[in-house]
Write a protein that holds these residues in place. Structure first.
Motif, PDB file in Angstrom:
ATOM      1  N   GLN A  64       0.852  -1.182   0.000  1.00  0.00           N
ATOM      2  CA  GLN A  64       0.000   0.000   0.000  1.00  0.00           C
ATOM      3  C   GLN A  64       0.889   1.233   0.000  1.00  0.00           C
ATOM      4  O   GLN A  64       2.089   1.144   0.298  1.00  0.00           O
ATOM      5  CB  GLN A  64      -0.908  -0.028   1.239  1.00  0.00           C
ATOM      6  N   GLN A  65       0.272   2.351  -0.276  1.00  0.00           N
ATOM      7  CA  GLN A  65       0.984   3.622  -0.252  1.00  0.00           C
ATOM      8  C   GLN A  65       0.221   4.592   0.652  1.00  0.00           C
ATOM      9  O   GLN A  65      -1.006   4.656   0.598  1.00  0.00           O
ATOM     10  CB  GLN A  65       1.124   4.225  -1.651  1.00  0.00           C
ATOM     11  N   ILE A  66       0.963   5.302   1.482  1.00  0.00           N
ATOM     12  CA  ILE A  66       0.359   6.332   2.314  1.00  0.00           C
ATOM     13  C   ILE A  66       0.926   7.681   1.891  1.00  0.00           C
ATOM     14  O   ILE A  66       2.119   7.813   1.564  1.00  0.00           O
ATOM     15  CB  ILE A  66       0.632   6.075   3.805  1.00  0.00           C
ATOM     16  N   GLN A  67       0.078   8.699   1.839  1.00  0.00           N
ATOM     17  CA  GLN A  67       0.509  10.035   1.475  1.00  0.00           C
ATOM     18  C   GLN A  67      -0.230  11.044   2.324  1.00  0.00           C
ATOM     19  O   GLN A  67      -1.376  10.809   2.723  1.00  0.00           O
ATOM     20  CB  GLN A  67       0.239  10.312  -0.009  1.00  0.00           C
ATOM     21  N   SER A  68       0.434  12.173   2.523  1.00  0.00           N
ATOM     22  CA  SER A  68      -0.143  13.248   3.310  1.00  0.00           C
ATOM     23  C   SER A  68      -0.347  14.472   2.391  1.00  0.00           C
ATOM     24  O   SER A  68       0.473  14.750   1.515  1.00  0.00           O
ATOM     25  CB  SER A  68       0.778  13.641   4.465  1.00  0.00           C
ATOM     26  N   ASP A  69      -1.476  15.183   2.595  1.00  0.00           N
ATOM     27  CA  ASP A  69      -1.754  16.381   1.811  1.00  0.00           C
ATOM     28  C   ASP A  69      -0.737  17.496   2.079  1.00  0.00           C
ATOM     29  O   ASP A  69      -0.594  18.424   1.274  1.00  0.00           O
ATOM     30  CB  ASP A  69      -3.158  16.899   2.110  1.00  0.00           C
ATOM     31  N   THR A  70      -0.016  17.379   3.209  1.00  0.00           N
ATOM     32  CA  THR A  70       0.925  18.446   3.554  1.00  0.00           C
ATOM     33  C   THR A  70       2.204  18.378   2.739  1.00  0.00           C
ATOM     34  O   THR A  70       3.058  19.266   2.856  1.00  0.00           O
ATOM     35  CB  THR A  70       1.269  18.360   5.048  1.00  0.00           C
ATOM     36  N   GLN A  71       2.348  17.329   1.904  1.00  0.00           N
ATOM     37  CA  GLN A  71       3.576  17.246   1.112  1.00  0.00           C
ATOM     38  C   GLN A  71       3.623  18.306   0.016  1.00  0.00           C
ATOM     39  O   GLN A  71       4.671  18.528  -0.610  1.00  0.00           O
ATOM     40  CB  GLN A  71       3.713  15.848   0.501  1.00  0.00           C
ATOM     41  N   VAL A  72       2.472  18.999  -0.181  1.00  0.00           N
ATOM     42  CA  VAL A  72       2.481  20.114  -1.128  1.00  0.00           C
ATOM     43  C   VAL A  72       3.254  21.286  -0.551  1.00  0.00           C
ATOM     44  O   VAL A  72       3.946  22.024  -1.262  1.00  0.00           O
ATOM     45  CB  VAL A  72       1.029  20.522  -1.473  1.00  0.00           C
ATOM     46  N   ASP A  73       3.161  21.425   0.763  1.00  0.00           N
ATOM     47  CA  ASP A  73       3.810  22.550   1.436  1.00  0.00           C
ATOM     48  C   ASP A  73       5.138  22.180   2.069  1.00  0.00           C
ATOM     49  O   ASP A  73       5.940  23.073   2.368  1.00  0.00           O
ATOM     50  CB  ASP A  73       2.878  23.111   2.508  1.00  0.00           C
TER      51      ASP A  73
END
Length: 900
Positions: free
Chosen positions: A158-167
């Motif tokens: 699976q892959q986990i990602q956070s929306d904060t990686q844009v900032d």
């Protein structure tokens, strides 16, 4: 990757649908259950849970469903319904039934289940959630891995990602079980992309779920996201075969049981995930030993073994072995299996009645024989040995009305044992025809299943053989009563015997076989019995008054028989009542009567009740003094009529028994003062007080001992100022008297027979005080030294016993000089001490009893005179009438010390 994505999508879809399902839906009725389901039901997903507790009886089990698209599994306290394939819900409701089976009757009942499409409700909830959502979480949907995955590793999970990686520049990390906890290194993550990988195979039975913690942080350690709980499920693979819970199941069944009778049940377990097809088991009976005929069947769902035939017969086959197979996946393709065994024991019932081997029996027995077995009767019974179905019970149903026979069972061989328990007289009975019956301890079970007695009978003929017998008496035991005190030679009875064959008494001789006390004689020719002694009813040799006499009768051929005579001795009135205690007491104050008790050796009716009366033949005034009050027939009370003085009285009392036999007996009644109001405490009365010699001696010795102690005290006090004198002794304490105590023989402890003690006799008229400092004899006293021998520790005169009177006559002539008290004390104490030491030692170093004992003179005018330690007053000197005039206190002391 395509397969993994497909499985992942299927899992996510199933989880989403499961969120829309109720976890537990309890059926409100045992006939209908309603469940709400999504429009599409995935294969293997849970449709819902139902509670069947209130619907099931104790013997009920769940038998699956009547729709193959659904299965039922027991989960905790409920039953879960699973789909076996992908189902698209129609517009209308979908219905099927859950089957409940009664294991006893094998009957079924249906619980109806109705599935309702919840598409509209699901849509509304989805819209409501979208409207409420304000920010997308970085939490992914739950994801899983397959156990025993055989692809390449590491494999993407699976892959986990956070929306904060844009900032921010985010670095991802994970911790928990499978990472930094055992099993270590199973999961890894790409820190930059958030991709999670698995590095090796995993076993779901060991690790069904992994709970991880994911972190999203910047390079400098700042965490713009909260830590993420990450659960990784391990999807089950059918890698475990079902296993039976027991190595061999044991069961029992009665022979001839009906078809479908439950024999037992087998059970197996599967380690794979419960509630899936991997743990859906099915049972098969693959072999029966012996194989033919087929006797058993098994239920494939529940493993219940039942009878397939009603031909089970323990006598043919009592043990069966069943080989049973269990498969998972409901027995379908790809299922795993294992085998087990069940041992079935066929139990016995009483289906065989005992049977005789022969059709009849004939046996002979000698007359008069008893207590023997005359016949053994064997039987056949095919039932299990040593059980109630096999054990036989014999009885005699006919021909034994006189009770000569009895029949029992041999516990080892099961044979009937015919006994003769009472001797048979050939002259009376020559033949018996008996009917013997046999049955088992329990009832017989017929092929139709009904109970029967199962009794079999057989005739037995008993022939009695004639035997030459000895003489007999008629009756053989005779009872007789005879009175006591019969004269010797009195005829008692005649006991003739006769030959049972000839009925004649000719030629029979008689003898006494048993006569313990030799009380009787017998005429050897006629059997006439007479008394040889006088028989006494009261004799202790015949305590029960029963006497047995055994006679022996012998015929000319030498055969003999015995006759018994049971005699009861009857009492006659040959004893009169007597009074064992003829001296009685009444009290002046207290108990004013005396109880007379009479006894009689005779028995009833020659004894009680007794009649008491006063005999006034000699004294006509006796009734004026006494009266008799009868009590219970054996006792009476003597009471005084008038107040009589203290003293002894003779009361003539006439006592007769019930038959009038009796005599006059003199009863001595003493009236006295009773300190306890019940009985006299001494033999003294108020008018006549007499003391025993021992009591007087005790009192006198006590007084003398007290006087001696007083004299010694006075001597010690007065002797300190006395003058010493060589020719005389000072005045002694006991009034200047010397009491001599002689003995008759020399003592064993005195070594020197001529041991001498000087004795000083001093004039009693003097004052007892010598002149101060004088050591010579003077005019005031006369010194007389008298030599006396000591024998056995006592002082004797060389010329015989010196009496008190001789001392009295010499008092006035023996006045000589006196010695000082100190000289007298030194002289006497030295010699007395030596003498007492010699007398006080014996061979065992025990104190002797021989001492020099001083006695005092009571003075002139004493009525008692001088009393020595061993003196005995004789004649007129023994009179003690003067004690009657003493004070009341001394009278009380005298009564206590008087002789009983």
């Amino acid at each position: 990757m395509g397969s993994t994505s497909s499985c992942r999508g299927l899992f996510i879809t199933g989880c989403f649908l499961a969120l829309l399902l109720p976890l537990i839906i309890l059926g409100k009725s045992c006939h209908k259950v309603k469940l709400t389901v999504p429009p599409v039901i995935s294969s293997g997903s849970m449709v819902g849970k139902v509670s069947l507790k209130s619907c099931m009886l104790p013997n009920d089990v769940v038998g699956g469903t009547n729709n193959p698209d659904f299965i039922v599994e027991h989960v905790d306290s409920h039953y879960a319904i699973y789909s076996t394939k992908r189902i698209t819900m129609p517009d209308h409701a979908l219905s099927f039934g859950i089957i409940l089976m009664d294991t006893t009757t094998l009957t079924e009942k249906i619980i109806h289940v109705k599935l309702v499409n919840d598409a509209k409700a699901g849509k509304k909830r989805h819209v409501r959630e979208l409207l409420r959502r304000t920010k997308r979480r970085w939490r992914p949907m739950p994801f899983s891995v397959h156990e025993n995955y055989r692809g390449k590793y590491p494999a993407h999970v699976q892959q986990i990602q956070s929306d904060t990686q844009v900032d921010y520049e985010i670095l991802y990390s994970i911790t928990g079980q499978g990472v930094d906890q055992p099993p270590f290194g199973l999961f890894t993550i790409n820190a930059e992309t958030g991709d999670i990988y698995i590095t090796a195979q995993v076993d779901r039975e060991q690790y069904p779920i992994f709970k991880l913690m994911a972190y999203a942080k910047t390079r400098d350690g700042y965490a713009p996201e909260s830590p993420l709980d990450l659960d990784i499920l391990v999807e089950d693979d059918n890698d475990n075969a079902p296993v039976f819970t027991e190595e061999t199941f044991c069961a029992e069944v009665l022979e001839h049981s009906k078809v479908g009778s439950v024999v037992g049940r087998v059970n197996a377990t599967d380690r794979d995930q419960p509630g899936t097809a991997h743990t859906l088991l099915r049972y098969y009976l693959i072999q029966q030993i012996p194989p033919s005929p087929i006797m058993f069947n098994i239920d494939p769902k529940y493993g219940i073994v039942t009878t397939y035939s009603n031909k089970l017969d323990r006598e043919i086959q009592d043990q069966y072995t069943l080989l049973i197979e269990v498969r998972d996946m409901d027995g379908g393709r790809g299922s795993l299996s294992s085998t087990g065994t069940m041992s079935v024991t066929v139990l016995d019932i009483n289906d065989y009645a005992p049977a005789f081997i022969k059709q009849s029996y004939q046996v002979e027995v000698n007359e008069n024989e008893s207590g023997i077995v005359i016949l053994r009767i064997p039987i056949v019974d095919n039932d299990l040995t040593k059980t109630p179905n096999w054990r036989a019970v014999f009885s005699i149903t006919q021909g034994n009305e006189l009770g000569h026979f009895n029949i029992t069972t041999d516990p080892n061989t099961n044979e009937g044992l015919l006994h003769v328990i009472k001797g048979i007289n050939y002259e009376e009975y020559k033949r018996f025809l008996l009917q013997v019956a046999v049955a088992n301890e329990v009832s017989l079970i017929t092929q139709s299943g009904t109970k029967s007695s199962g009794v079999s009978t057989i005739p037995v003929t008993v022939i009695v053989k004639d035997v030459d017998e000895g003489p007999e008496c008629q009756p053989p035991i005779k009872e007789l009563r005879m009175k006591e005190n019969q004269t010797v030679g009195t005829f008692v009875v005649e006991m003739p015997a006769f030959d049972p064959e000839t009925k004649s008494s000719s030629g029979i001789r008689y003898n006494i076989l048993s006569d313990p006390l030799s009380l009787f004689n017998i005429d050897g020719n006629t059997g006439r019995i007479t008394t040889a002694k006088v028989i006494d009813y009261e004799s202790k040799a015949i305590p029960t008054h029963q006497y047995n006499l055994t006679l022996l009768a012998t015929d000319q051929s030498g055969k003999s028989g015995t006759c018994t005579l049971l005699m009861t001795i009857e009492d006659v009135n040959d004893n009169i009542p007597t009074v064992p205690r003829s001296e009685l007491t009444i009290c002046r104050t207290g108990r004013s009567y005396a109880t007379v008790e009479a006894t009689d050796d005779d028995s009833v009716p020659h004894s009680k009740p007794y009649f008491f009366s006063l005999d006034n033949n000699k004294d006509t005034t006796i009734t004026n003094k006494w009266r008799i009050v009868s009590q219970d027939g054996s006792t009476a009370r003597i009471e005084e009529v008038s107040d009589l003085p203290l003293g002894s009285y003779v009361v003539p009392l006439k006592i007769v028994d019930k038959q009038g036999s009796g005599s006059t007996q003199e009863i001595v009644v003493r009236k006295c003062d009773c300190f306890d109001s019940l009985s006299c405490s001494s033999r003294l009365s108020a008018n006549n007080v007499s003391l025993g010699g021992l009591a007087i001696l005790v009192m006198v010795l006590s007084a003398l001992l007290f006087a001696l102690l007083l004299c010694l005290l006075m001597a010690c006090l007065c002797g300190s100022g006395a003058a010493l004198s060589k020719t005389g002794f000072p005045d002694d304490g006991p009034q200047q008297n010397l009491l001599i105590n002689n003995t008759e023989a020399p003592g064993a402890d005195v070594m020197d027979a001529n041991f001498k003690v000087p004795v000083i006799l001093v004039n009693p008229v003097t004052s007892g005080r010598a002149p101060s400092g004088s050591h010579e004899s003077g005019q005031n006293g006369q010194h007389i030294t008298q030599t006396m021998k000591t024998t056995h520790g006592r002082l004797d005169q060389p010329g015989g016993r010196q009496t008190l009177q001789s001392h009295r006559e010499g008092y006035h002539t023996m006045e000589s000089g006196r010695h000082a008290y100190g000289e007298w004390h030194s002289f006497v104490n030295t010699r007395l001490g030596d003498k007492l030491y010699m007398c006080g030692q014996d061979e065992e170093h025990q104190h002797g009893e021989d001492y020099v004992v001083p006695y005092n003179y009571e003075g002139k005018g004493s009525v008692a005179g001088s009393v020595g330690c061993c003196s005995e007053l004789r004649g007129e000197e023994d009179r003690m009438d003067f004690l009657n005039q003493l004070e009341p206190k001394f009278r009380t002391l005298a009564e206590v010390c008087a002789k009983k």
